[in-house]
Write an enzyme that holds these catalytic residues in place. Structure first.
Site, mmCIF file in Angstrom:
data_model
loop_
_atom_site.group_PDB
_atom_site.id
_atom_site.type_symbol
_atom_site.label_atom_id
_atom_site.label_comp_id
_atom_site.label_asym_id
_atom_site.label_seq_id
_atom_site.Cartn_x
_atom_site.Cartn_y
_atom_site.Cartn_z
ATOM 1 N N ARG A 63 0.815 -1.193 0.047
ATOM 2 C CA ARG A 63 0.070 -0.182 0.010
ATOM 3 C C ARG A 63 1.060 1.217 0.020
ATOM 4 N NH1 ARG A 63 -2.406 0.215 4.254
ATOM 5 N NH2 ARG A 63 -1.497 -1.485 5.712
ATOM 6 N N TYR A 122 -2.250 -3.320 -6.678
ATOM 7 C CA TYR A 122 -1.828 -3.550 -5.038
ATOM 8 C C TYR A 122 -2.917 -4.213 -4.591
ATOM 9 C CZ TYR A 122 -0.474 -4.887 -0.665
ATOM 10 O OH TYR A 122 -0.301 -6.083 0.682
ATOM 11 N N GLY A 173 -4.277 -4.077 -1.470
ATOM 12 C CA GLY A 173 -4.882 -2.570 -0.424
ATOM 13 C C GLY A 173 -5.118 -1.619 -1.245
ATOM 14 N N LYS A 210 -9.831 -2.652 2.029
ATOM 15 C CA LYS A 210 -9.353 -1.341 2.859
ATOM 16 C C LYS A 210 -10.335 0.240 2.674
ATOM 17 C CE LYS A 210 -6.280 -3.760 4.776
ATOM 18 N NZ LYS A 210 -6.342 -4.614 5.790
ATOM 19 N N HIS A 224 -10.435 -2.098 11.307
ATOM 20 C CA HIS A 224 -9.647 -3.238 11.262
ATOM 21 C C HIS A 224 -8.499 -4.119 11.942
ATOM 22 C CE1 HIS A 224 -4.832 -2.940 9.301
ATOM 23 N NE2 HIS A 224 -5.919 -3.697 8.753
ATOM 24 N N SER A 244 -1.374 -3.385 9.755
ATOM 25 C CA SER A 244 -0.902 -4.938 8.641
ATOM 26 C C SER A 244 0.667 -5.931 9.132
ATOM 27 C CB SER A 244 -0.658 -3.355 7.507
ATOM 28 O OG SER A 244 -2.097 -3.212 6.925
ATOM 29 N N CYS A 252 1.595 -7.306 11.583
ATOM 30 C CA CYS A 252 1.879 -7.807 13.204
ATOM 31 C C CYS A 252 0.907 -8.493 13.430
ATOM 32 C CB CYS A 252 1.313 -6.334 13.989
ATOM 33 S SG CYS A 252 2.308 -5.096 13.809
ATOM 34 N N LYS A 308 -2.324 -10.377 12.631
ATOM 35 C CA LYS A 308 -3.596 -10.785 13.173
ATOM 36 C C LYS A 308 -3.728 -12.287 12.406
ATOM 37 C CE LYS A 308 -6.140 -7.423 10.877
ATOM 38 N NZ LYS A 308 -4.718 -5.979 10.434
ATOM 39 N N THR A 309 -3.973 -12.368 10.990
ATOM 40 C CA THR A 309 -3.980 -13.192 10.290
ATOM 41 C C THR A 309 -2.790 -15.121 11.166
ATOM 42 O OG1 THR A 309 -3.873 -13.039 7.809
ATOM 43 C CG2 THR A 309 -3.559 -15.173 8.414
ATOM 44 N N ASP A 338 -9.372 -9.413 9.067
ATOM 45 C CA ASP A 338 -8.321 -8.389 9.383
ATOM 46 C C ASP A 338 -9.361 -7.222 8.823
ATOM 47 O OD1 ASP A 338 -6.954 -6.551 7.821
ATOM 48 O OD2 ASP A 338 -7.846 -6.981 6.179
ATOM 49 N N ARG A 360 2.001 -11.963 -0.215
ATOM 50 C CA ARG A 360 2.084 -12.317 0.030
ATOM 51 C C ARG A 360 0.261 -13.735 -0.760
ATOM 52 N NH1 ARG A 360 -1.780 -8.824 4.076
ATOM 53 N NH2 ARG A 360 0.448 -7.059 3.824
ATOM 54 N N ARG A 415 3.442 -3.591 17.158
ATOM 55 C CA ARG A 415 5.018 -4.112 17.744
ATOM 56 C C ARG A 415 5.948 -3.575 18.847
ATOM 57 N NH1 ARG A 415 7.100 -8.187 13.151
ATOM 58 N NH2 ARG A 415 5.994 -8.659 12.226
HETATM 59 O O1 SAT Z 1 -3.973 -3.429 2.939
HETATM 60 S S1 SAT Z 1 -3.713 -4.755 2.128
HETATM 61 O O2 SAT Z 1 -4.811 -4.829 1.304
HETATM 62 O O3 SAT Z 1 -2.649 -4.695 1.101
HETATM 63 C C1 SAT Z 1 -3.097 -5.801 3.220
HETATM 64 C C2 SAT Z 1 -2.967 -5.050 5.149
HETATM 65 O O4 SAT Z 1 -1.678 -4.224 4.666
HETATM 66 O O5 SAT Z 1 -3.121 -4.628 5.241
HETATM 67 MN MN MN Z 2 -5.029 -4.965 6.979
#
Ligand code: SAT
Ligand code: MN
Length: 581
Positions: free
Chosen positions: A69, A197, A199, A206, A226, A248, A250, A252-253, A275, A366, A397
C-alpha cells in the site's frame, strides 16, 4: 449510487472516459474464473505453480515498484480539509477528479474493462453492502472472486436494496508518480489508478470495507474496524469471541488461526475473520461483529508449519500467490517456510535467486485464498448477525515499553489505550520499516474521516453499548537487552488469550498498575515454557521512567489533533501521568 439503471449509466460514463476495447460483466462463476486464469496464464500475468502439490494455485509477479500500500498516495476527498483530519492526505473532490480524469482518460485502451459486482458480508446479512468495481486488471478480478462474494449474488442484492458503492480502478501505467487512491465518502466512491497491489486495488477491502465504511459507521452508529475476529473455545466447549486490532503485518492472520500447543489441550481457536470487523450493537445489548470479507490476503513470509499451519493448509490449493519465490519444482517458497532455502530458487522478480541481493520472496509477498478453505474457520463465520464480542484487543510491535498484556480500567480508558497505541512500521506499506509510530486502533491508514472524530465515535459507542466488551492491550514483540524476543508468540499466545478469557468471565486475578491491570503471577499459565522468572518479569514490567516518557509523547501526539480531540482523552492522559506519580 442507487439501482441498476444508475449502475449502467455509471459503467457507460467510465467506459467513455477510459476507452476499453471491450466491457465484460462478471457473474462470479467458476467457468468465468477458469477462463480468466487461462487468459492470464497465456499472457504471463499468472505463472502456473506445481499443480500436483498445489492444484489451482498460481503465482503473480507484480511490477517491482508496486508491492505494498502507498499511504502517501492515498487521499480522502471531502469538501473541507478538517473532515479528513490530520492523519489523512486530503484533496478537494473537484480538484481530485480533474487531476485523476487526466490519468483515467483512455487508460483502458487495448484492455478489457471488467464490471465486478461484489458483496461485502454474507447475502443473508441485513448489514451486507454491495460494491461494484470497474477494473482493467484480470488479476484484481481473480482476487476479488476469492476475497468477496462476487457476481450475480451481488446484483441480486442490489435489486433488493437499490444501493451500491462504485469504485473505478485502472492499472494506468503503474508509475508511482501517477498513482492515486482517492476516496469520495459523500458519494461512497473510490477512484484508484496506477497500482495493482491488493490494498490499493481490491477496492472492497481497505477502500470500501474500512475507509468508506468507517465514514458510514460514524454516520449510522456502528463500527468498521481493522480487526480480526476469533472464537476461543474452552475445555467445556464454551466459545467466547474476541476482536483484535493490530497494524498490517503484525500477526492478525496468525492469531486468528492459532493452533493451541499440546500443553493447552482443550482450548481451540475458531477463525471468523483475519482483517476487518463490522460491529453493531445487538438486541441483547452486546457488540456483535461480522467479517465482511470472503477470503484472506495474508503475508506469506514467516508462515510455516509451526507459525501458522492453518494458513499453509488453506493455500495448498486454489490460491493466488503474489511476489513469492518459486522452487525448481514449481512450488511457492518464501523466507522461513523451510529452515534452509531449497537450491535453485527463482526470486520474486523471476530471476535465479542471489541471496546477497535480498530475500527470495518480497517481504510483503501475499497469498489469497477463500476463507472457507481455512481448517479453523468458525461454523458461525457467516452468521447474518455476526458473533457477540466479549473482548477487544489492541496491539502492535513494540520492542520496549508495552508489557505482554494489560487490561484497561474502563471503556473510556480502553479507547485511550487504543487511540495512543504505537507499533513499528512493516513492509505492508511503502516507506521505512521498524520506525515506531502511533497507529490509533490500527486504523491510521484506514480511517476515512477525521481521526479525532473517530475517537469521539468510539467514546459515544461506549455510552450506547449496554454490555460493552472488555478492552486489553497485548504485545508479543517485546525484546530483552540482547535484542531477542522475550515471548515465544504464535501458538503460545493462547496463554494470553486464556487469561483474557478468564478476566472476561471473572475467573482470573490481576494486579492493578498505573497503566492497567496485568496478570498476577499465578493467573497466567506459563507451565512448560522455557521462561525464567527474570524473563517473566521483563515481559510484564512497567518501567516508570519509560512510561513517563511514553505519557509525555502521548501528550504530544494528542496535541496534533487540535480542537477535534475529545476532552476525555486528555483527561485519561492526565490521569495516567498522575498514576505514574
Ligand atoms: O492493505 S492490504 O489489504 O494490502 C493488507 C494490509 O496492509 O493490511
Ligand atoms: Mn489489514
Amino acid at each position: 449510487m442507487a439501482g441498476t439503471q444508475d449502475l449502467e449509466r455509471w459503467v457507460n460514463e467510465c467506459a467513455e472516459m477510459t476507452r476499453p476495447d471491450r466491457v465484460r460483466w462478471c457473474d462470479g462463476s467458476q467457468a468465468e474464473y477458469d477462463q480468466l486464469v487461462a487468459e492470464m496464464l497465456r499472457d504471463g500475468t499468472f505463472i502456473e505453480l506445481n499443480q500436483r502439490t498445489h492444484p489451482g494455485a498460481y503465482l503473480h509477479r507484480s511490477h517491482p515498484s508496486d508491492v505494498a500500500r502507498t499511504e502517501d498516495l492515498t487521499f480522502i476527498c471531502t469538501p473541507e480539509r478538517e473532515q479528513a483530519g490530520v492523519t489523512n492526505n486530503w484533496m478537494e473532490p473537484g480538484e481530485a477528479k480533474t487531476m485523476a480524469r487526466g490519468l483515467f482518460k483512455d487508460a483502458m485502451r487495448g484492455r478489457t474493462m471488467y464490471v465486478v459486482p461484489y458483496l461485502m458480508g454474507t447475502p443473508a446479512s441485513p448489514f451486507a453492502k454491495v460494491g461494484v468495481e470497474l477494473t482493467d486488471s484480470p488479476y484484481v478480478v481473480a482476487n476479488m472472486r476469492l476475497m468477496t462474494r462476487m457476481g450475480q449474488v451481488a446484483l441480486d442484492h442490489l435489486q433488493k436494496t437499490g444501493e451500491f458503492a462504485p469504485g473505478l480502478h485502472s492499472l494506468g501505467d503503474l508509475d508511482p508518480k501517477r498513482r492515486f487512491i482517492l476516496h469520495f465518502p459523500h458519494e461512497r466512491l473510490v477512484w484508484s489508478v496506477g497500482s495493482g497491489y491488493g490494498g490499493n486495488a481490491l477496492l472492497g477491502k481497505k477502500c470500501l470495507a474500512l475507509r468508506l465504511a468507517s465514514w458510514m459507521a460514524h454516520e449510522e452508529g456502528w463500527m468498521a474496524e481493522h480487526m480480526l475476529i476469533l472464537g476461543l473455545e474452552d475445555p467445556r466447549g464454551e466459545v467466547t469471541y474476541v476482536a483484535a486490532a493490530f497494524p498490517s503485518a503484525c500477526g492478525k492472520t496468525n492469531l486468528a488461526m492459532l493452533i493451541a500447543p499440546l500443553s493447552q489441550a482443550g482450548y481451540r481457536v475458531w477463525t471468523v475473520g483475519d482483517d476487518i470487523a463490522w460491529m453493531r450493537i445487538g438486541p441483547d445489548g452486546r457488540l456483535w461483529a461480522m467479517n465482511p470479507e470472503a477470503g484472506m490476503f495474508g503475508v506469506a513470509p514467516g508462515t510455516n508449519d509451526a507459525t501458522n499451519h492453518n494458513a499453509l493448509a488453506m493455500t495448498t490449493h486454489d490460491a493466488i500467490f503474489t511476489n513469492v519465490a518459486m522452487t525448481p519444482e514449481g512450488e511457492p517458497w518464501w523466507e522461513k517456510l523451510t529452515a534452509t532455502p531449497p537450491a535453485g530458487l527463482i526470486d520474486w522478480q523471476g530471476h535465479p535467486w542471489d541471496p546477497s541481493a535480498g530475500p527470495a520472496a518480497h517481504p510483503n509477498a501475499r497469498f489469497t485464498a477463500s476463507a472457507a478453505q481455512c481448517p479453523s474457520i468458525s461454523p458461525h463465520w457467516e452468521d447474518p448477525q455476526g458473533v457477540p464480542i466479549s473482548a477487544i484487543l489492541f496491539g502492535g510491535r513494540r520492542a520496549h515499553v508495552a508489557p505482554l498484556v494489560y487490561q484497561a480500567f474502563s471503556w473510556q480508558h480502553g479507547v485511550f489505550v487504543g487511540a495512543t497505541m504505537a507499533s513499528e512500521t512493516t513492509a505492508a506499506a511503502t516507506g521505512d520499516v521498524g520506525i515506531v509510530r502511533r497507529d490509533p486502533m490500527a486504523m491510521r491508514p484506514f480511517c476515512g474521516y477525521n481521526m479525532a472524530d473517530y475517537f469521539g465515535h468510539w467514546l459515544e459507542m461506549g455510552q450506547r453499548i449496554p454490555n460493552p466488551p472488555q478492552i486489553f492491550h497485548v504485545n508479543w514483540f517485546r525484546k530483552g537487552p540482547d535484542g531477542s524476543f522475550l515471548w515465544p508468540g504464535y501458538g503460545e499466545n493462547i496463554r494470553v488469550l486464556r487469561w483474557i478469557l478468564d478476566r472476561v468471565h471473572g475467573r482470573a486475578t490481576a494486579i492493578s498498575t498505573a497503566i492497567g491491570a496485568i496478570p498476577s503471577p499465578e493467573s497466567l499459565d506459563l507451565t512448560g515454557l522455557d521462561l525464567n522468572p527474570a524473563k517473566v518479569n521483563a515481559l510484564l514490567e512497567i518501567d516508570a521512567a519509560e512510561w513517563q516518557t511514553e505519557a509525555n509523547d502521548i501528550g504530544t501526539f494528542l496535541n496534533t489533533f487540535g480542537s477535534h480531540l475529545p476532552p476525555e482523552l486528555r483527561a485519561e492522559q492526565a490521569a495516567l501521568i498522575q498514576r505514574l506519580g
